[in-house]
Design a protein around this motif. Structure first.
Motif, short mmCIF file in Angstrom:
data_model
loop_
_atom_site.label_atom_id
_atom_site.label_comp_id
_atom_site.label_asym_id
_atom_site.label_seq_id
_atom_site.Cartn_x
_atom_site.Cartn_y
_atom_site.Cartn_z
N TYR A 31 0.83 -1.20 0.00
CA TYR A 31 0.00 0.00 0.00
C TYR A 31 0.88 1.25 0.00
O TYR A 31 1.93 1.30 0.64
N ALA A 32 0.38 2.29 -0.69
CA ALA A 32 1.06 3.59 -0.74
C ALA A 32 0.22 4.62 0.01
O ALA A 32 -0.96 4.79 -0.30
N LYS A 33 0.83 5.28 0.98
CA LYS A 33 0.17 6.38 1.68
C LYS A 33 0.39 7.65 0.87
O LYS A 33 1.51 8.14 0.74
N MET A 34 -0.69 8.21 0.34
CA MET A 34 -0.59 9.25 -0.68
C MET A 34 -0.47 10.66 -0.08
O MET A 34 -1.37 11.49 -0.18
N GLU A 35 0.69 10.93 0.50
CA GLU A 35 0.92 12.24 1.12
C GLU A 35 1.08 13.36 0.10
O GLU A 35 1.01 14.54 0.45
N LEU A 36 1.29 13.00 -1.16
CA LEU A 36 1.35 14.02 -2.20
C LEU A 36 0.02 14.73 -2.39
O LEU A 36 -0.04 15.79 -3.03
N PHE A 40 -0.70 21.46 0.02
CA PHE A 40 0.49 22.17 -0.46
C PHE A 40 1.46 21.21 -1.14
O PHE A 40 2.56 21.60 -1.50
N GLY A 41 1.06 19.94 -1.28
CA GLY A 41 1.78 19.03 -2.16
C GLY A 41 2.69 18.00 -1.55
O GLY A 41 3.33 17.26 -2.28
N SER A 42 2.77 17.93 -0.21
CA SER A 42 3.70 16.95 0.36
C SER A 42 3.34 16.60 1.80
O SER A 42 2.52 17.26 2.45
N LEU A 43 3.99 15.56 2.31
CA LEU A 43 3.80 15.16 3.70
C LEU A 43 4.30 16.23 4.67
O LEU A 43 3.91 16.25 5.85
N ALA A 263 4.26 10.87 -8.60
CA ALA A 263 5.18 10.90 -7.47
C ALA A 263 6.50 11.56 -7.82
O ALA A 263 6.96 11.52 -8.96
N GLY A 264 7.13 12.13 -6.80
CA GLY A 264 8.49 12.65 -6.92
C GLY A 264 9.51 11.56 -6.64
O GLY A 264 9.16 10.40 -6.36
N PRO A 265 10.81 11.89 -6.70
CA PRO A 265 11.85 10.86 -6.54
C PRO A 265 11.90 10.25 -5.14
O PRO A 265 12.31 9.10 -5.00
N THR A 266 11.45 10.97 -4.09
CA THR A 266 11.44 10.36 -2.77
C THR A 266 10.44 9.21 -2.72
O THR A 266 10.74 8.13 -2.22
N VAL A 295 4.27 7.95 -0.38
CA VAL A 295 4.56 8.80 -1.54
C VAL A 295 4.57 10.23 -1.02
O VAL A 295 3.53 10.81 -0.73
N CYS A 296 5.76 10.78 -0.91
CA CYS A 296 5.96 12.01 -0.13
C CYS A 296 5.49 13.27 -0.84
O CYS A 296 4.95 14.19 -0.20
#
Length: 435
Positions: A31-36, A40-43, A263-266, A295-296
């Motif tokens: 599972y992916a936690k979708m913090e994106l 404001f776009g991130s965790l 997603a970004g690279p993190t 997913v940060c």
């Protein structure tokens, strides 16, 4: 849904199952936690709000400037939050490495102050580091600043203990996952989530991912850098594993192209590290297991990062003389010299650090060519004569080793790296001058 302001949209991000056809794991649900999907776009939205909220009343009353030592998502979130309350925001960093992030911060009205630093990360124990001295000055009463202090503020951890981690348990029907795979940056999210999960199940396995030495992955620190972060506690992690920039980009492309996740690279690094770790366990399992990664943030801020490292993605040819094409064996064999030999060096000394770090302290007689500029020079061929001895210097000797290896491949017989970098030079008591 009607909200009073954007802060109410922070949190409660979805937990999305990754299709097994993508990751190939037979006995593990990933599972992916979708913090994106935070506003404001991130965790970092969670931590920024948790750190700033208790300071707001006093800051508004005094008209203080909100300030943070950040060049990334924490700065972006704080700039937005400060603006909501009519407060200015200032980002202090020793290097802005992603152009889109700098442009976005300026668009948000942030002031950016770039200070010299001995390394790419704040070292709170190094009293000679100007970035560290600024960190200490911000804590003084009456400074006119409200410092959220992400590297040492326990609210950074609490935001993810009470928020991110608790939400994961709730979305798994009151159960903690068997595995949590987390990239390590300030260590706030990985520590907070790990504590929340282990509160429900002490047997949760927590795998921390750090960047490969000399690799730059936005949002992920190297093993050396994480030990300079005040919130980092190695006991949080059952295991620390290394992820490379190439692996992070591969994972990012999988999430974008196969999972509908920008997603970004993190996040890409978290996915790739999770699959790599879990694949080694999968075949021996007889019961189903559950794993979660975060997913940060989003991909849009990293297009220049991708263009530089994967030009073919944008229809561009591979660049000549690229140090990223070096094998591990080539880098390991890079010609290096120690401090006593470097003190007798007869040729050119090239310092690859930022101009701010160079101005603070450097080896007498050295010249400053920032590594990105040096990289561009090498794409065009050797920038100096093969008869010219060249000693390359960086903070701890990792980047300089890669460039020394590349120059050797290009046919330069007298290129060397300073083993241990400027830090080794300083620790040996050798003279550094200020400019």
């Amino acid at each position: 849904m009607r909200l009073d302001d954007m802060t109410e949209a922070i949190g409660n991000t979805p937990l999305v199952r990754v299709d097994p056809a993508v990751h190939g794991l037979r006995h593990i649900d990933l599972y992916a936690k979708m913090e994106l999907l935070n506003p404001f776009g991130s965790l970092k939205d969670r931590a920024a709000l948790a750190m700033l909220r208790p300071l707001l009343d006093g800051a508004v009353r005094r008209g203080d400037t909100v300030v943070e030592l950040s060049s990334g998502n924490t700065a972006k979130a704080l700039a937005m939050l400060a603006g909501l309350h009519g407060l200015p925001f200032k980002s202090i960093t020793n290097r802005m490495k992603v152009p889109e992030v700098k442009d976005l911060l300026l668009l948000l009205g942030a002031e950016i102050e770039e200070l010299p630093g001995q390394a790419e990360c704040l070292d709170p124990a190094d009293t000679e580091d100007p970035l560290t001295r600024m960190h200490q000055a911000l804590a003084a009463d009456g400074s006119g600043y409200v410092h959220t202090d992400q590297y040492f503020n326990d609210n950074n951890i609490e935001a993810h203990f009470a928020g991110t981690g608790a939400e994961i348990v709730k979305d798994l029907d009151g159960r903690a996952p068997d595995y949590f795979i987390a990239c390590v940056g300030t260590a706030g999210s990985s520590t907070g989530v790990a504590r929340a999960l282990r509160q429900h199940d002490p047997d949760v396995r927590v795998i921390g991912l750090v960047a490969r030495k000399s690799d730059f992955i936005p949002g992920i620190r190297t093993i050396d850098e994480v030990h300079e972060v005040g919130l980092f506690d190695p006991d949080v992690y059952d295991r620390l594993e290394t992820i490379s920039a190439d692996e992070a980009i591969d994972g990012m492309l999988t999430l974008i192209r196969r999972c509908g996740t920008p997603a970004g690279p993190t996040g890409g690094g978290a996915y790739q590290g999770a699959v790599r770790h879990l694949r080694a366990l999968d075949s021996s399992l007889t019961e189903r297991r559950t794993a979660v990664f975060i997913v940060c943030d989003r991909m849009e801020s990293y297009l220049s990062y991708l263009r530089e490292r994967r030009p073919a993605l944008f229809g561009r040819p591979a660049r000549r003389n690229d140090h990223r094409s070096l094998s591990a064996a080539e880098v390991a064999a890079a010609p290096a010299i120690d401090v006593p030999e470097a003190q007798r060096w007869p040729g050119l000394v090239v310092d690859l650090r930022s101009p701010y770090a160079f101005q603070a302290q450097h080896i007498a007689g050295s010249i400053n060519i920032v590594d990105e500029v040096f990289d561009e020079l090498l794409h065009g061929g050797l920038p100096f004569s093969q008869r010219q001895p060249v000693l390359l210097v960086c903070p701890v000797g990792e980047k300089s080793a890669r460039y020394a290896a590349l120059l050797t491949r290009m046919g330069h017989p007298y290129a060397r790296s300073l083993a241990g970098g400027v830090i080794a030079w300083r620790d040996a008591g050798a003279t550094l001058v200020r400019d």
